[in-house]
Scaffold this motif. Structure first.
Motif, PDB file in Angstrom:
ATOM      1  N   LEU A  11       0.834  -1.204   0.000  1.00 44.41           N
ATOM      2  CA  LEU A  11       0.000   0.000   0.000  1.00 44.41           C
ATOM      3  C   LEU A  11       0.866   1.251   0.000  1.00 44.41           C
ATOM      4  O   LEU A  11       2.028   1.215   0.396  1.00 44.41           O
ATOM      5  N   ARG A  12       0.259   2.349  -0.448  1.00 47.36           N
ATOM      6  CA  ARG A  12       0.968   3.622  -0.429  1.00 47.36           C
ATOM      7  C   ARG A  12       1.088   4.167   0.993  1.00 47.36           C
ATOM      8  O   ARG A  12       2.015   4.867   1.343  1.00 47.36           O
ATOM      9  N   GLU A  13       0.045   3.862   1.787  1.00 42.70           N
ATOM     10  CA  GLU A  13      -0.046   4.468   3.126  1.00 42.70           C
ATOM     11  C   GLU A  13       0.057   3.391   4.192  1.00 42.70           C
ATOM     12  O   GLU A  13      -0.248   2.237   3.951  1.00 42.70           O
ATOM     13  N   PHE A  14       0.397   3.845   5.383  1.00 37.10           N
ATOM     14  CA  PHE A  14       0.335   2.948   6.530  1.00 37.10           C
ATOM     15  C   PHE A  14      -1.125   2.785   6.935  1.00 37.10           C
ATOM     16  O   PHE A  14      -1.929   3.692   6.713  1.00 37.10           O
ATOM     17  N   PRO A  15      -1.495   1.671   7.571  1.00 37.23           N
ATOM     18  CA  PRO A  15      -2.869   1.533   8.073  1.00 37.23           C
ATOM     19  C   PRO A  15      -3.185   2.691   9.023  1.00 37.23           C
ATOM     20  O   PRO A  15      -2.314   3.093   9.811  1.00 37.23           O
ATOM     21  N   SER A  16      -4.405   3.215   8.952  1.00 36.52           N
ATOM     22  CA  SER A  16      -4.698   4.451   9.678  1.00 36.52           C
ATOM     23  C   SER A  16      -4.670   4.251  11.193  1.00 36.52           C
ATOM     24  O   SER A  16      -4.433   5.185  11.943  1.00 36.52           O
ATOM     25  N   ASP A  17      -4.892   3.021  11.649  1.00 36.10           N
ATOM     26  CA  ASP A  17      -4.916   2.796  13.104  1.00 36.10           C
ATOM     27  C   ASP A  17      -3.569   2.348  13.652  1.00 36.10           C
ATOM     28  O   ASP A  17      -3.466   2.003  14.819  1.00 36.10           O
ATOM     29  N   ALA A  18      -2.541   2.362  12.803  1.00 36.10           N
ATOM     30  CA  ALA A  18      -1.248   1.820  13.249  1.00 36.10           C
ATOM     31  C   ALA A  18      -0.438   2.867  13.996  1.00 36.10           C
ATOM     32  O   ALA A  18      -0.221   3.968  13.503  1.00 36.10           O
ATOM     33  N   GLU A  19      -0.015   2.503  15.221  1.00 35.27           N
ATOM     34  CA  GLU A  19       0.771   3.443  16.026  1.00 35.27           C
ATOM     35  C   GLU A  19       2.242   3.089  16.051  1.00 35.27           C
ATOM     36  O   GLU A  19       3.083   3.944  16.265  1.00 35.27           O
ATOM     37  N   VAL A  21       5.800   0.883  14.616  1.00 30.21           N
ATOM     38  CA  VAL A  21       6.467   0.556  13.359  1.00 30.21           C
ATOM     39  C   VAL A  21       6.064  -0.801  12.785  1.00 30.21           C
ATOM     40  O   VAL A  21       5.763  -0.911  11.601  1.00 30.21           O
ATOM     41  N   SER A  22       6.030  -1.827  13.624  1.00 32.31           N
ATOM     42  CA  SER A  22       5.764  -3.161  13.072  1.00 32.31           C
ATOM     43  C   SER A  22       4.353  -3.239  12.501  1.00 32.31           C
ATOM     44  O   SER A  22       4.126  -3.850  11.459  1.00 32.31           O
ATOM     45  N   HIS A  23       3.396  -2.603  13.170  1.00 36.82           N
ATOM     46  CA  HIS A  23       2.020  -2.598  12.669  1.00 36.82           C
ATOM     47  C   HIS A  23       1.957  -1.823  11.354  1.00 36.82           C
ATOM     48  O   HIS A  23       1.358  -2.275  10.368  1.00 36.82           O
ATOM     49  N   LYS A  24       2.619  -0.668  11.329  1.00 34.26           N
ATOM     50  CA  LYS A  24       2.621   0.157  10.109  1.00 34.26           C
ATOM     51  C   LYS A  24       3.209  -0.610   8.943  1.00 34.26           C
ATOM     52  O   LYS A  24       2.636  -0.677   7.856  1.00 34.26           O
ATOM     53  N   MET A  25       4.376  -1.195   9.167  1.00 31.13           N
ATOM     54  CA  MET A  25       5.099  -1.810   8.050  1.00 31.13           C
ATOM     55  C   MET A  25       4.469  -3.121   7.613  1.00 31.13           C
ATOM     56  O   MET A  25       4.370  -3.385   6.423  1.00 31.13           O
ATOM     57  N   LEU A  26       4.051  -3.944   8.575  1.00 35.35           N
ATOM     58  CA  LEU A  26       3.437  -5.223   8.187  1.00 35.35           C
ATOM     59  C   LEU A  26       2.127  -4.969   7.458  1.00 35.35           C
ATOM     60  O   LEU A  26       1.770  -5.712   6.532  1.00 35.35           O
ATOM     61  N   GLY A  27       1.427  -3.904   7.833  1.00 38.35           N
ATOM     62  CA  GLY A  27       0.188  -3.555   7.142  1.00 38.35           C
ATOM     63  C   GLY A  27       0.476  -3.034   5.745  1.00 38.35           C
ATOM     64  O   GLY A  27      -0.068  -3.532   4.752  1.00 38.35           O
ATOM     65  N   ARG A  28       1.382  -2.087   5.659  1.00 40.53           N
ATOM     66  CA  ARG A  28       1.654  -1.457   4.368  1.00 40.53           C
ATOM     67  C   ARG A  28       2.312  -2.419   3.380  1.00 40.53           C
ATOM     68  O   ARG A  28       2.047  -2.374   2.176  1.00 40.53           O
ATOM     69  N   ALA A  29       3.162  -3.301   3.890  1.00 44.86           N
ATOM     70  CA  ALA A  29       3.858  -4.243   3.003  1.00 44.86           C
ATOM     71  C   ALA A  29       3.010  -5.470   2.675  1.00 44.86           C
ATOM     72  O   ALA A  29       3.480  -6.395   2.020  1.00 44.86           O
ATOM     73  N   GLY A  30       1.770  -5.479   3.144  1.00 45.75           N
ATOM     74  CA  GLY A  30       0.854  -6.556   2.745  1.00 45.75           C
ATOM     75  C   GLY A  30       1.062  -7.869   3.470  1.00 45.75           C
ATOM     76  O   GLY A  30       0.681  -8.923   2.974  1.00 45.75           O
ATOM     77  N   ARG A 146      -3.933  -3.732  20.314  1.00 48.44           N
ATOM     78  CA  ARG A 146      -3.297  -2.635  19.572  1.00 48.44           C
ATOM     79  C   ARG A 146      -1.928  -3.087  19.129  1.00 48.44           C
ATOM     80  O   ARG A 146      -1.489  -4.178  19.440  1.00 48.44           O
ATOM     81  N   TYR A 147      -1.303  -2.213  18.396  1.00 47.81           N
ATOM     82  CA  TYR A 147       0.051  -2.486  17.931  1.00 47.81           C
ATOM     83  C   TYR A 147       0.097  -3.715  17.020  1.00 47.81           C
ATOM     84  O   TYR A 147       1.076  -4.463  17.019  1.00 47.81           O
ATOM     85  N   GLY A 148      -0.972  -3.947  16.264  1.00 44.23           N
ATOM     86  CA  GLY A 148      -0.952  -5.032  15.286  1.00 44.23           C
ATOM     87  C   GLY A 148      -0.737  -6.375  15.957  1.00 44.23           C
ATOM     88  O   GLY A 148      -1.431  -6.729  16.911  1.00 44.23           O
ATOM     89  N   LEU A 149       0.262  -7.106  15.469  1.00 43.13           N
ATOM     90  CA  LEU A 149       0.480  -8.455  15.996  1.00 43.13           C
ATOM     91  C   LEU A 149       1.099  -8.453  17.393  1.00 43.13           C
ATOM     92  O   LEU A 149       1.160  -9.491  18.044  1.00 43.13           O
ATOM     93  N   THR A 457       6.701 -12.391  18.346  1.00 48.41           N
ATOM     94  CA  THR A 457       8.137 -12.440  18.055  1.00 48.41           C
ATOM     95  C   THR A 457       8.420 -11.931  16.645  1.00 48.41           C
ATOM     96  O   THR A 457       9.367 -11.164  16.423  1.00 48.41           O
ATOM     97  N   ALA A 458       7.570 -12.332  15.693  1.00 47.20           N
ATOM     98  CA  ALA A 458       7.762 -11.870  14.315  1.00 47.20           C
ATOM     99  C   ALA A 458       7.621 -10.351  14.241  1.00 47.20           C
ATOM    100  O   ALA A 458       8.413  -9.666  13.584  1.00 47.20           O
ATOM    101  N   ALA A 459       6.625  -9.814  14.942  1.00 49.34           N
ATOM    102  CA  ALA A 459       6.432  -8.357  14.930  1.00 49.34           C
ATOM    103  C   ALA A 459       7.584  -7.656  15.658  1.00 49.34           C
ATOM    104  O   ALA A 459       8.043  -6.588  15.234  1.00 49.34           O
ATOM    105  N   ALA A 460       8.060  -8.272  16.730  1.00 54.01           N
ATOM    106  CA  ALA A 460       9.179  -7.674  17.471  1.00 54.01           C
ATOM    107  C   ALA A 460      10.430  -7.624  16.599  1.00 54.01           C
ATOM    108  O   ALA A 460      11.239  -6.700  16.708  1.00 54.01           O
ATOM    109  N   ALA A 461      10.557  -8.610  15.707  1.00 53.97           N
ATOM    110  CA  ALA A 461      11.711  -8.602  14.793  1.00 53.97           C
ATOM    111  C   ALA A 461      11.646  -7.382  13.872  1.00 53.97           C
ATOM    112  O   ALA A 461      12.675  -6.796  13.522  1.00 53.97           O
ATOM    113  N   VAL A 462      10.437  -6.982  13.501  1.00 53.67           N
ATOM    114  CA  VAL A 462      10.284  -5.776  12.664  1.00 53.67           C
ATOM    115  C   VAL A 462      10.622  -4.531  13.489  1.00 53.67           C
ATOM    116  O   VAL A 462      11.282  -3.609  12.999  1.00 53.67           O
TER     117      VAL A 462
END
Ligand code: ATP
Ligand code: MG
Length: 579
Positions: A11-19, A21-30, A146-149, A457-462
């Motif tokens: 996606l061009r944008e980060f998910p609007s509810d993402a606060e 980094v890992s949530h933003k990037m995992l969302g935007r990168a699909g 919150r915070y995605g995964l 753990t996967a999200a923490a790696a991001v």
């Protein structure tokens, strides 16, 4: 895998509810797609990462002697009643009824189930010790998903349970698991700190958490640590030595008396009004623990740590009282004091817990439940009765000193990716899970439990590995290890080299994507950085010199290599990964 076929949409944008980094990037990168708050679909790229984390966990657990099984996700109420947790678990436990009106829940954890499974099988001391684990989805109706995964409601966990005949056996297995955990996180490319922690709702006496240290918001835990020795602890469990402070008010108060202290609602206002340090004020706070009021007493320059207070009160749920609740309590006890003037006197029937700091205070100031008044020059006998419980309920602060070696303590943020608990007989006793010893006597198993958040753990790696352009997956858990980018798919030579490198890497066992899309090079490079392939091999202009570009995502270093050298570089890195 051909990029044109890969089921991914960046996606061009980060998910609007993402606060974070890992949530933003995992969302935007699909990698993930949200279905409901805290509930996500793991898209193919994410699922590849999760399976890799799972496999590392599986290999190390097997190596450590544990055996894998899989328990049901839906659990009957009866077992939770046996352990006594049906009533106390609270709203995180997602309860439901089946068509026969039987109460069930979605498994937030599996102590009850494993104990019920083992008590039917493990009957003799000869069958122990045993360690059983599973990798399974859990559901917890988290108050703040919150915070995605990092904090989902549905998430994947590895949970293991050990059964021993005695404490010594448990100690040994606890160490064994600690070693396995160290190895697991290292292999996932994560630096972790093993810290002492509170045992929380699961119970038990000793526990440690494995923390990924991060200075971002994603770290929900404060970790206190010492640089001189290896002391480190979660703030809910940390203790410290205090620097010297003025705790005897004899210079200020010649005698004990009630003083008018108008409008001194806060500690600052009171210490300013009396011109005394706040270390001479005894602060009284009202909390609601398991629905009942509890008074906490502490030296006023210090803060109450709620988990410690809750444990001291023997409760499982805590919050600070509302203004309305304080007013109600005052009325009930025949007082009219506003907040700021509360004190322990006259509070018969209410549990009072005093922090250790209180016991060093002399000739101090304390509220007496009368608005605009305080008792000054007070001493312990004026405020503490026999019923007061003495406990350490103080939040440690940076600048205080290590309880073990006396050197300064520091604080940092951490993401808890795993933990290990000594449960003892917390479940085996109430659930009557026993073995028979050599003399024919029965004893409850001595249990331990050991969790790892696979998805966390996967999200923490991001969180630990990224830059502003995207993710930098550690090679061991990357969804694919390399991407081949022909700059222009209409250029025959570029395409030929790209296809050849792709085929060679594939046959060498490297997980590789060929970006065969008819897109501008810039778009492909952006996606490669965002998705976070550890290696990017570009077939473009440099082919005129017979070279490709190899970008190492971890360092963003770009090497010019022959196609054969590039293949070798990636192949060798993959071969070096621990198995
Ligand atoms: P937390 O304090 O973060 O809520 P916890 O103490 O409740 O964690 P455990 O019950 O011990 O966690 O679960 C074991 C592991 O499962 C944790 O170490 C963590 O990695 C993971 N985990 C717990 N809750 C969640 C969640 N809501 N989302 C993702 N992973 C989780
Ligand atoms: Mg929790």
């Amino acid at each position: 895998m051909k990029m044109s076929k890969l089921f991914v949409q960046t996606l061009r944008e980060f998910p609007s509810d993402a606060e974070v980094v890992s949530h933003k990037m995992l969302g935007r990168a699909g990698f993930i797609k949200k279905l409901a708050p805290g509930v996500y679909t793991y898209m193919p790229l994410m699922w590849r990462v999760l399976k890799k984390v799972e496999n590392i966990v599986r290999e190390e657990m097997d190596r450590a002697g544990a055996q894998e099984l899989l328990m049901p996700f839906v659990q009957p109420k009866e077992l939770w009643e046996e352990s006594g947790r049906w009533e106390v678990y609270g709203k995180e436990l997602m309860r439901l009824k089946d068509r026969h009106d039987r109460d069930m829940c979605l498994g937030p954890t599996h102590e009850e189930i494993i104990t019920a499974v083992t008590r039917d099988v493990l009957k003799s001391y000869k069958q122990l010790p045993v360690n059983l684990y599973q990798i399974q989805s859990k559901f917890r109706d988290e108050i703040r998903p919150r915070y995605g995964l990092l904090r989902g409601r549905e998430f994947i966990m590895k949970d293991a349970y050990s059964f021993d005949i005695d404490e010594a056996g448990l100690d040994k297995e606890y160490q064994n698991m600690a070693q396995a955990y160290k190895k697991i996180f290292e292999r996932c490319g994560l630096a972790t700190k093993m810290v002492q922690s509170d045992s929380g709702a699961i119970g038990g006496s000793v526990s440690h958490e494995f923390m990924v240290i991060t200075d971002t918001d994603a770290g929900e835990n404060d970790v206190f640590y010492c640089n001189e020795c290896d002391y480190s602890a979660n703030s809910n469990h940390a203790i410290s030595k205090l620097p010297p402070a003025t705790v005897d008010g004899k210079e200020y108060f010649k005698e004990k008396k009630i003083l008018d202290t108008p409008n001194t609602h806060s500690i600052e206002e009171l210490s300013e009004f009396l011109k005394i340090p706040s270390t001479l004020i005894l602060k009284s706070l009202i909390y609601i623990i398991d629905k009942k009021p509890v008074i906490a007493l502490i030296r006023a320059d210090k803060t109450v740590e709620e988990t410690k207070l809750m444990n001291a009160a023997g409760g499982i749920d805590i919050r600070i009282a509302t203004a309305g609740e304080i007013e109600e309590l005052m009325q009930e006890k025949g007082f009219t004091a506003e907040a700021g003037f509360i004190g322990p006197n006259g509070m018969k029937g209410i549990k009072i817990i005093a922090d250790e700091t209180v016991y060093d205070m002399k000739n101090f100031v304390v509220g007496i439940n009368q608005t605009d008044k305080h008792l000054v020059g007070a001493n312990l006998e004026d405020v503490l009765t026999d019923e007061v419980i003495k406990a350490d309920i103080r939040l440690v602060e940076a600048g205080e000193f290590c309880p073990e070696c006396g050197k300064p303590l520091f604080v940092t943020k951490g993401i808890e990716v795993g933990n290990i608990f000594k449960l003892g007989t917390k479940y085996s006793k109430p659930m009557n899970a026993v073995y028979t010893d050599e003399n024919g006597q029965t004893h409850p198993y001595i249990m331990g439990c050991y969790g790892i958040g696979i998805s966390r753990t996967a999200a923490a790696a991001v969180e630990a590995h990224h830059d502003e352009h995207g993710i930098k997956w550690p090679l061991a858990i990357a969804p694919y290890q390399a991407v081949i980018v022909p700059v222009n798919i209409l250029d025959k030579q570029q395409m030929e080299v790209a296809e050849k490198v792709y085929a060679e890497l594939k046959s060498a066992g490297v997980e590789v994507v060929l970006d065969d899309r008819d897109e501008r090079a810039g778009v492909k490079f952006k996606d490669a950085d965002l998705i976070g392939f550890p290696y990017r091999i570009t077939a473009g202009k440099t082919l005129s010199e017979g070279l490709v570009e190899c970008k190492i995502r971890a360092t963003d270093e770009v090497l010019k290599l022959t196609p054969a050298e590039a293949v070798k570089l990636v192949k060798e890195a993959v071969e070096k990964l621990e198995k």
